[in-house]
Enzyme design. Sequence first.
Site, PDB file in Angstrom:
ATOM      1  CE  LYS A 171       4.409 -13.181   2.307  1.00 21.82           C
ATOM      2  NZ  LYS A 171       3.272 -12.820   2.315  1.00 21.82           N
ATOM      3  CD  GLU A 245       9.157   1.450  -1.337  1.00 18.00           C
ATOM      4  OE1 GLU A 245       9.069   2.178  -0.228  1.00 18.00           O
ATOM      5  OE2 GLU A 245       7.995   0.969  -1.987  1.00 18.00           O
ATOM      6  CB  CYS A 279       5.624   3.841   0.737  1.00 17.45           C
ATOM      7  SG  CYS A 279       5.783   3.415  -1.184  1.00 17.45           S
ATOM      8  CD  GLU A 379       4.303   4.473   6.078  1.00 20.68           C
ATOM      9  OE1 GLU A 379       4.697   3.366   6.556  1.00 20.68           O
ATOM     10  OE2 GLU A 379       4.523   4.909   4.707  1.00 20.68           O
TER      11      GLU A 379
HETATM   12  P1  NAD Z   1       3.695  -5.712   6.488  1.00 19.11           P
HETATM   13  O1  NAD Z   1       5.191  -4.879   6.332  1.00 19.11           O
HETATM   14  O2  NAD Z   1       3.316  -6.333   7.774  1.00 19.11           O
HETATM   15  O3  NAD Z   1       3.557  -6.709   5.366  1.00 19.11           O
HETATM   16  C1  NAD Z   1       4.031  -6.349   3.989  1.00 19.11           C
HETATM   17  C2  NAD Z   1       4.521  -7.979   3.542  1.00 19.11           C
HETATM   18  O4  NAD Z   1       5.360  -8.452   4.245  1.00 19.11           O
HETATM   19  C3  NAD Z   1       3.258  -9.132   3.373  1.00 19.11           C
HETATM   20  O5  NAD Z   1       3.454  -9.771   2.281  1.00 19.11           O
HETATM   21  C4  NAD Z   1       3.463  -9.762   4.621  1.00 19.11           C
HETATM   22  O6  NAD Z   1       2.827 -10.960   4.695  1.00 19.11           O
HETATM   23  C5  NAD Z   1       5.049  -9.960   4.929  1.00 19.11           C
HETATM   24  N1  NAD Z   1       5.683 -10.006   6.029  1.00 19.11           N
HETATM   25  C6  NAD Z   1       5.205  -9.310   7.301  1.00 19.11           C
HETATM   26  N2  NAD Z   1       5.975  -9.660   8.629  1.00 19.11           N
HETATM   27  C7  NAD Z   1       6.984 -10.486   7.791  1.00 19.11           C
HETATM   28  C8  NAD Z   1       8.183 -11.023   8.313  1.00 19.11           C
HETATM   29  N3  NAD Z   1       8.555 -10.842   9.542  1.00 19.11           N
HETATM   30  N4  NAD Z   1       8.944 -11.801   7.590  1.00 19.11           N
HETATM   31  C9  NAD Z   1       8.865 -11.683   6.036  1.00 19.11           C
HETATM   32  N5  NAD Z   1       7.661 -11.208   5.640  1.00 19.11           N
HETATM   33  C10 NAD Z   1       6.859 -10.474   6.472  1.00 19.11           C
HETATM   34  O7  NAD Z   1       2.772  -4.720   6.233  1.00 19.11           O
HETATM   35  P2  NAD Z   1       1.051  -4.421   6.637  1.00 19.11           P
HETATM   36  O8  NAD Z   1       0.745  -5.152   7.949  1.00 19.11           O
HETATM   37  O9  NAD Z   1       0.374  -5.111   5.432  1.00 19.11           O
HETATM   38  O10 NAD Z   1       1.123  -2.819   6.838  1.00 19.11           O
HETATM   39  C11 NAD Z   1       1.709  -2.628   8.143  1.00 19.11           C
HETATM   40  C12 NAD Z   1       2.220  -1.063   7.867  1.00 19.11           C
HETATM   41  O11 NAD Z   1       3.168  -1.160   6.808  1.00 19.11           O
HETATM   42  C13 NAD Z   1       1.277  -0.042   7.345  1.00 19.11           C
HETATM   43  O12 NAD Z   1       0.372   0.570   7.911  1.00 19.11           O
HETATM   44  C14 NAD Z   1       2.068   1.086   6.470  1.00 19.11           C
HETATM   45  O13 NAD Z   1       2.818   1.856   7.427  1.00 19.11           O
HETATM   46  C15 NAD Z   1       3.350   0.001   6.007  1.00 19.11           C
HETATM   47  N6  NAD Z   1       3.361  -0.367   4.663  1.00 19.11           N
HETATM   48  C16 NAD Z   1       4.081   0.172   3.939  1.00 19.11           C
HETATM   49  C17 NAD Z   1       4.361  -0.079   2.760  1.00 19.11           C
HETATM   50  C18 NAD Z   1       5.041   0.678   1.405  1.00 19.11           C
HETATM   51  O14 NAD Z   1       4.834   0.657   0.266  1.00 19.11           O
HETATM   52  N7  NAD Z   1       6.233   1.413   2.129  1.00 19.11           N
HETATM   53  C19 NAD Z   1       3.380  -0.860   2.085  1.00 19.11           C
HETATM   54  C20 NAD Z   1       2.623  -1.715   2.938  1.00 19.11           C
HETATM   55  C21 NAD Z   1       2.423  -1.193   4.308  1.00 19.11           C
END
Ligand code: NAD
Length: 476
Positions: A171, A245, A279, A379
């Site tokens: 996903k 991660e 990240c 972050e």
């Molecule tokens: P997010 O964690 O909300 O989304 C990442 C993935 O998780 C997406 O595919 C999303 O649909 C899914 N997701 C979201 N909530 C979920 C849940 N409860 N259960 C299962 N899947 C879920 O990230 P975002 O909104 O795109 O970004 C928010 C913050 O996350 C950013 O500002 C950044 O700080 C951080 N981030 C970190 C990384 C990393 O590589 N460590 C990557 C993206 C974002």
Amino acid sequence: MLDKRKFYIGGEWVSPIAAMNLEVLNPATEKPIAVISMGSREDVDKAVEAARNAFASYSRTTLEERLRLLERFLAIYKRRYDEMAETITLELGAPITMSREQQADVGVGHLQGFIDALRDLKVREELPNGDVVLREPIGVCGLITPWNWPINQIALKVVPALATGCTCILKPSELTPLNAMLYAEMIDEAGFPAGVFNLVNGGADCGAALSKHKDVDMMSFTGSTTAGIAVSKDAADTVKRVTLELGGKSPNIVFEDADLEERISASVADCFNNSGQSCDAPTRLLVQRSVYQRSIEIARRAALAAEVGDPMKEGTHIGPLVSAIQFDRVQTLINAAIDEGANLIVGGPGKPEGFETGYFVKPTIFVDVENGMRIAREEVFGPVLAIIPFDGEEDAITMANDTAYGLAAYVQTGDPKRAERVASRLRAGMVHINGAPHRYGSPFGGYKQSGNGREGGKFGLDDFQEVKAIHRPDVA
Ligand code: NAD
């Protein structure tokens, strides 16, 4: 506008059970480029069933058979490489040169890294006590990925699952689904058996349906710490393995004996790379007080030279952030830094001149930051650097470790002994010395709230395997 409303389930592109459309936007123009479907629990059920059925035979394939499939996949990826780079530029806003040299390139590097690790994988081992240990695929894997390095994160999950004999449901982020769908086309062309790889688009609900599913054996998640915690809780009732991660606030320690001009300029560029949406970005620049003022001047020059530009143009400029939500989050943290008394020397709130359309932000530097300020603790996920002075080595180590995260750390020094001494005391999964890059095949992952598990190469294969002990009767 592209119509991408189908999911890849059981070896076919199929329509969602119930229509729920979402437009994918180009972050540089704010205009829609494609329409996808948001998957429901029923779509996830269908994909899990396909993966479960395929596991029965795919888990029994030989290592050689899986190597042949992965090598075919690699050849296809290389052939469609430019298409991948262009797709990432369109939906993420990464400038095309960067997409080609970095974003798409990781797809080749990780695939090759896993192929090399798989060749050396021992699936059967005899212990000195006479027992046998087998390494077996863990089962059906739910893989959830973010948008910031989309193919990096997809490859680090999908490839080890396929390599070890697992089956999976990906996903991807609903913000950047098109690269994942192109990846699925390549897997299809490579000839993996139907149901081994499945793709369902969607958001948090769709992800949660995977985490909770009783027929999913493992969840591998990359993204925010908040969502990572939700995945862990959702997976707890069925006692799945969960690898995470998550985020970082990586310290970059600059000692007075470093090659300042070179190391500070490169550090600023590393922080701004991918518009700061990494990240492991070195976002806290800790500088020894004796060289603090000189370092600030070098950083200011480097930041003023950093250009913002159209992602479709070749060059080393940075593009927009991925979305309006990310733009607002970055603005909030820039404003919080100003309110808390950090000293702004480059950039600041608002959009750069001439870039009123698109989610562009100004490359920004704050100095005289204190490690307790939000800009030093949270972050940002934007091109924003916080510079903090320190006095001695102990002070630097304490400050570097004073964070909830522990993903990467960076050390700049002319003294190799000090570099290793300090690296060994940093509570982080990866330490880069004097700009040494992350190499394919090395473990990627973090300590503390940066996650669990390691991705890439042989360490990445481990996470997708169960370990079975076979106790044999004494032969003597
Ligand atoms: P997010 O964690 O909300 O989304 C990442 C993935 O998780 C997406 O595919 C999303 O649909 C899914 N997701 C979201 N909530 C979920 C849940 N409860 N259960 C299962 N899947 C879920 O990230 P975002 O909104 O795109 O970004 C928010 C913050 O996350 C950013 O500002 C950044 O700080 C951080 N981030 C970190 C990384 C990393 O590589 N460590 C990557 C993206 C974002």
